[in-house]
Motif scaffolding. Structure first.
Motif, PDB file in Angstrom:
ATOM      1  N   GLN A  83       8.273 -41.781  19.359  1.00  0.00           N
ATOM      2  CA  GLN A  83       7.271 -41.556  20.405  1.00  0.00           C
ATOM      3  C   GLN A  83       7.898 -41.669  21.788  1.00  0.00           C
ATOM      4  OE1 GLN A  83       4.253 -44.459  19.633  1.00  0.00           O
ATOM      5  NE2 GLN A  83       3.185 -43.184  18.131  1.00  0.00           N
ATOM      6  N   GLN A  84       8.787 -42.647  21.959  1.00  0.00           N
ATOM      7  CA  GLN A  84       9.439 -42.832  23.254  1.00  0.00           C
ATOM      8  C   GLN A  84      10.325 -41.637  23.592  1.00  0.00           C
ATOM      9  OE1 GLN A  84      11.331 -46.623  22.557  1.00  0.00           O
ATOM     10  NE2 GLN A  84       9.695 -47.732  23.616  1.00  0.00           N
ATOM     11  N   LEU A  85      10.976 -41.072  22.596  1.00  0.00           N
ATOM     12  CA  LEU A  85      11.792 -39.881  22.828  1.00  0.00           C
ATOM     13  C   LEU A  85      10.916 -38.697  23.235  1.00  0.00           C
ATOM     14  CD1 LEU A  85      14.560 -38.417  22.680  1.00  0.00           C
ATOM     15  CD2 LEU A  85      13.978 -37.875  20.299  1.00  0.00           C
ATOM     16  N   GLU A  86       9.824 -38.494  22.505  1.00  0.00           N
ATOM     17  CA  GLU A  86       8.936 -37.367  22.785  1.00  0.00           C
ATOM     18  C   GLU A  86       8.260 -37.476  24.139  1.00  0.00           C
ATOM     19  OE1 GLU A  86       6.305 -37.209  19.448  1.00  0.00           O
ATOM     20  OE2 GLU A  86       7.865 -36.467  18.086  1.00  0.00           O
ATOM     21  N   SER A  87       7.977 -38.714  24.582  1.00  0.00           N
ATOM     22  CA  SER A  87       7.311 -38.891  25.874  1.00  0.00           C
ATOM     23  C   SER A  87       8.300 -38.883  27.038  1.00  0.00           C
ATOM     24  CB  SER A  87       6.521 -40.202  25.886  1.00  0.00           C
ATOM     25  OG  SER A  87       7.412 -41.314  25.890  1.00  0.00           O
ATOM     26  N   GLY A  88       9.587 -38.839  26.730  1.00  0.00           N
ATOM     27  CA  GLY A  88      10.592 -38.803  27.783  1.00  0.00           C
ATOM     28  C   GLY A  88      11.040 -40.166  28.273  1.00  0.00           C
ATOM     29  N   GLU A  89      10.543 -41.245  27.652  1.00  0.00           N
ATOM     30  CA  GLU A  89      10.951 -42.592  28.051  1.00  0.00           C
ATOM     31  C   GLU A  89      12.411 -42.864  27.709  1.00  0.00           C
ATOM     32  OE1 GLU A  89       8.257 -45.822  26.925  1.00  0.00           O
ATOM     33  OE2 GLU A  89       6.753 -44.272  26.514  1.00  0.00           O
ATOM     34  N   LEU A  90      12.912 -42.190  26.671  1.00  0.00           N
ATOM     35  CA  LEU A  90      14.291 -42.367  26.225  1.00  0.00           C
ATOM     36  C   LEU A  90      15.030 -41.045  26.276  1.00  0.00           C
ATOM     37  CD1 LEU A  90      14.103 -44.523  22.967  1.00  0.00           C
ATOM     38  CD2 LEU A  90      14.922 -45.236  25.187  1.00  0.00           C
ATOM     39  N   GLY A  91      16.310 -41.140  26.589  1.00  0.00           N
ATOM     40  CA  GLY A  91      17.155 -39.963  26.508  1.00  0.00           C
ATOM     41  C   GLY A  91      17.668 -39.793  25.085  1.00  0.00           C
ATOM     42  N   GLU A  92      18.208 -38.634  24.811  1.00  0.00           N
ATOM     43  CA  GLU A  92      18.709 -38.320  23.471  1.00  0.00           C
ATOM     44  C   GLU A  92      19.819 -39.278  23.033  1.00  0.00           C
ATOM     45  OE1 GLU A  92      18.397 -36.340  20.007  1.00  0.00           O
ATOM     46  OE2 GLU A  92      17.261 -35.694  21.747  1.00  0.00           O
ATOM     47  N   GLU A  93      20.702 -39.605  23.949  1.00  0.00           N
ATOM     48  CA  GLU A  93      21.833 -40.486  23.613  1.00  0.00           C
ATOM     49  C   GLU A  93      21.360 -41.897  23.256  1.00  0.00           C
ATOM     50  OE1 GLU A  93      25.567 -42.019  26.130  1.00  0.00           O
ATOM     51  OE2 GLU A  93      25.391 -39.821  26.001  1.00  0.00           O
ATOM     52  N   GLU A  94      20.448 -42.429  24.071  1.00  0.00           N
ATOM     53  CA  GLU A  94      19.901 -43.769  23.800  1.00  0.00           C
ATOM     54  C   GLU A  94      19.116 -43.758  22.495  1.00  0.00           C
ATOM     55  OE1 GLU A  94      18.824 -47.841  24.386  1.00  0.00           O
ATOM     56  OE2 GLU A  94      20.473 -46.592  25.076  1.00  0.00           O
TER      57      GLU A  94
ATOM     58  N   ASP B 127      19.598 -41.796  19.882  1.00  0.00           N
ATOM     59  CA  ASP B 127      20.544 -41.737  18.757  1.00  0.00           C
ATOM     60  C   ASP B 127      21.163 -43.099  18.471  1.00  0.00           C
ATOM     61  OD1 ASP B 127      20.098 -39.040  18.348  1.00  0.00           O
ATOM     62  OD2 ASP B 127      21.833 -38.404  19.544  1.00  0.00           O
ATOM     63  N   ARG B 128      21.531 -43.820  19.531  1.00  0.00           N
ATOM     64  CA  ARG B 128      22.144 -45.135  19.360  1.00  0.00           C
ATOM     65  C   ARG B 128      21.170 -46.108  18.693  1.00  0.00           C
ATOM     66  NH1 ARG B 128      22.087 -49.873  21.480  1.00  0.00           N
ATOM     67  NH2 ARG B 128      20.681 -49.366  23.198  1.00  0.00           N
ATOM     68  N   ARG B 129      19.948 -46.159  19.218  1.00  0.00           N
ATOM     69  CA  ARG B 129      18.969 -47.092  18.672  1.00  0.00           C
ATOM     70  C   ARG B 129      18.512 -46.684  17.274  1.00  0.00           C
ATOM     71  NH1 ARG B 129      14.782 -48.179  23.411  1.00  0.00           N
ATOM     72  NH2 ARG B 129      13.737 -49.256  21.722  1.00  0.00           N
ATOM     73  N   GLU B 130      18.420 -45.381  17.037  1.00  0.00           N
ATOM     74  CA  GLU B 130      18.045 -44.900  15.706  1.00  0.00           C
ATOM     75  C   GLU B 130      19.093 -45.305  14.675  1.00  0.00           C
ATOM     76  OE1 GLU B 130      16.464 -40.783  13.740  1.00  0.00           O
ATOM     77  OE2 GLU B 130      18.335 -40.702  14.897  1.00  0.00           O
ATOM     78  N   ASP B 131      20.373 -45.185  15.028  1.00  0.00           N
ATOM     79  CA  ASP B 131      21.442 -45.603  14.117  1.00  0.00           C
ATOM     80  C   ASP B 131      21.332 -47.080  13.778  1.00  0.00           C
ATOM     81  OD1 ASP B 131      22.486 -43.058  13.988  1.00  0.00           O
ATOM     82  OD2 ASP B 131      24.061 -43.428  15.482  1.00  0.00           O
ATOM     83  N   GLU B 132      21.042 -47.913  14.787  1.00  0.00           N
ATOM     84  CA  GLU B 132      20.890 -49.345  14.552  1.00  0.00           C
ATOM     85  C   GLU B 132      19.724 -49.618  13.606  1.00  0.00           C
ATOM     86  OE1 GLU B 132      20.392 -51.099  18.396  1.00  0.00           O
ATOM     87  OE2 GLU B 132      22.446 -50.686  19.017  1.00  0.00           O
ATOM     88  N   LEU B 133      18.612 -48.940  13.841  1.00  0.00           N
ATOM     89  CA  LEU B 133      17.440 -49.141  12.982  1.00  0.00           C
ATOM     90  C   LEU B 133      17.687 -48.639  11.562  1.00  0.00           C
ATOM     91  CD1 LEU B 133      14.610 -48.237  15.501  1.00  0.00           C
ATOM     92  CD2 LEU B 133      15.061 -50.478  14.504  1.00  0.00           C
ATOM     93  N   LEU B 134      18.370 -47.523  11.426  1.00  0.00           N
ATOM     94  CA  LEU B 134      18.661 -47.017  10.084  1.00  0.00           C
ATOM     95  C   LEU B 134      19.610 -47.944   9.332  1.00  0.00           C
ATOM     96  CD1 LEU B 134      18.934 -43.192  10.804  1.00  0.00           C
ATOM     97  CD2 LEU B 134      17.060 -44.422   9.675  1.00  0.00           C
ATOM     98  N   ASP B 135      20.541 -48.572  10.050  1.00  0.00           N
ATOM     99  CA  ASP B 135      21.406 -49.575   9.423  1.00  0.00           C
ATOM    100  C   ASP B 135      20.584 -50.756   8.935  1.00  0.00           C
ATOM    101  OD1 ASP B 135      23.654 -48.042   9.897  1.00  0.00           O
ATOM    102  OD2 ASP B 135      24.267 -49.183  11.689  1.00  0.00           O
ATOM    103  N   ARG B 136      19.636 -51.221   9.774  1.00  0.00           N
ATOM    104  CA  ARG B 136      18.758 -52.325   9.370  1.00  0.00           C
ATOM    105  C   ARG B 136      17.922 -51.939   8.162  1.00  0.00           C
ATOM    106  NH1 ARG B 136      15.450 -53.992  14.530  1.00  0.00           N
ATOM    107  NH2 ARG B 136      13.991 -54.621  12.916  1.00  0.00           N
ATOM    108  N   LEU B 137      17.413 -50.708   8.163  1.00  0.00           N
ATOM    109  CA  LEU B 137      16.597 -50.241   7.046  1.00  0.00           C
ATOM    110  C   LEU B 137      17.412 -50.215   5.759  1.00  0.00           C
ATOM    111  CD1 LEU B 137      13.904 -49.102   6.065  1.00  0.00           C
ATOM    112  CD2 LEU B 137      14.736 -46.832   6.693  1.00  0.00           C
ATOM    113  N   GLU B 138      18.622 -49.730   5.836  1.00  0.00           N
ATOM    114  CA  GLU B 138      19.490 -49.688   4.659  1.00  0.00           C
ATOM    115  C   GLU B 138      19.744 -51.097   4.115  1.00  0.00           C
ATOM    116  OE1 GLU B 138      24.044 -48.474   3.441  1.00  0.00           O
ATOM    117  OE2 GLU B 138      23.187 -47.647   5.263  1.00  0.00           O
ATOM    118  N   ILE B 139      20.031 -52.021   5.003  1.00  0.00           N
ATOM    119  CA  ILE B 139      20.267 -53.412   4.576  1.00  0.00           C
ATOM    120  C   ILE B 139      19.002 -53.993   3.968  1.00  0.00           C
ATOM    121  CG2 ILE B 139      20.738 -55.748   5.407  1.00  0.00           C
ATOM    122  CD1 ILE B 139      22.627 -54.415   7.491  1.00  0.00           C
ATOM    123  N   GLY B 140      17.872 -53.741   4.599  1.00  0.00           N
ATOM    124  CA  GLY B 140      16.604 -54.269   4.091  1.00  0.00           C
ATOM    125  C   GLY B 140      16.257 -53.727   2.721  1.00  0.00           C
TER     126      GLY B 140
END
Length: 87
Positions: free
Chosen positions: A48-59, A61-74
């Motif tokens: 939602q933050q990406l779609e609303s323009g609150e986040l840039g694509e680079e930020e 991608d970085r945060r998404e990678d962190e969350l996907l790593d957490r999801l994998e561990i979980g």
């Protein structure tokens, strides 16, 4: 431990109890941090933050990678499960 050992360790009981409480809080915090439902909610918010323009694509991608790593561990460790109990 014998009776003498128990008597000698008695003054440390509050410390041992405090350490136990801290370890319980840390375990619960870790369980919530890696809980797949929590991570999925954070991913949806991130989208939602990406779609609303609150986040840039680079930020994003970085945060998404962190969350996907957490999801994998979980998912791998079974974090967030209540061992058969429901909430």
């Amino acid at each position: 431990m014998g009776l003498i050992g128990e008597v000698l360790m008695l003054p440390l009981a509050p410390v041992r109890g405090g350490l136990w409480a801290v370890s319980q809080v840390l375990a619960e915090a870790e369980r919530l941090y890696y809980d797949p439902a929590t991570v999925r909610s954070e991913l949806a918010l991130l989208e939602q933050q990406l779609e609303s323009g609150e986040l840039g694509e680079e930020e994003f991608d970085r945060r998404e990678d962190e969350l996907l790593d957490r999801l994998e561990i979980g998912l791998r460790t079974g974090a967030g499960t209540d061992n058969g109990t429901t909430r």
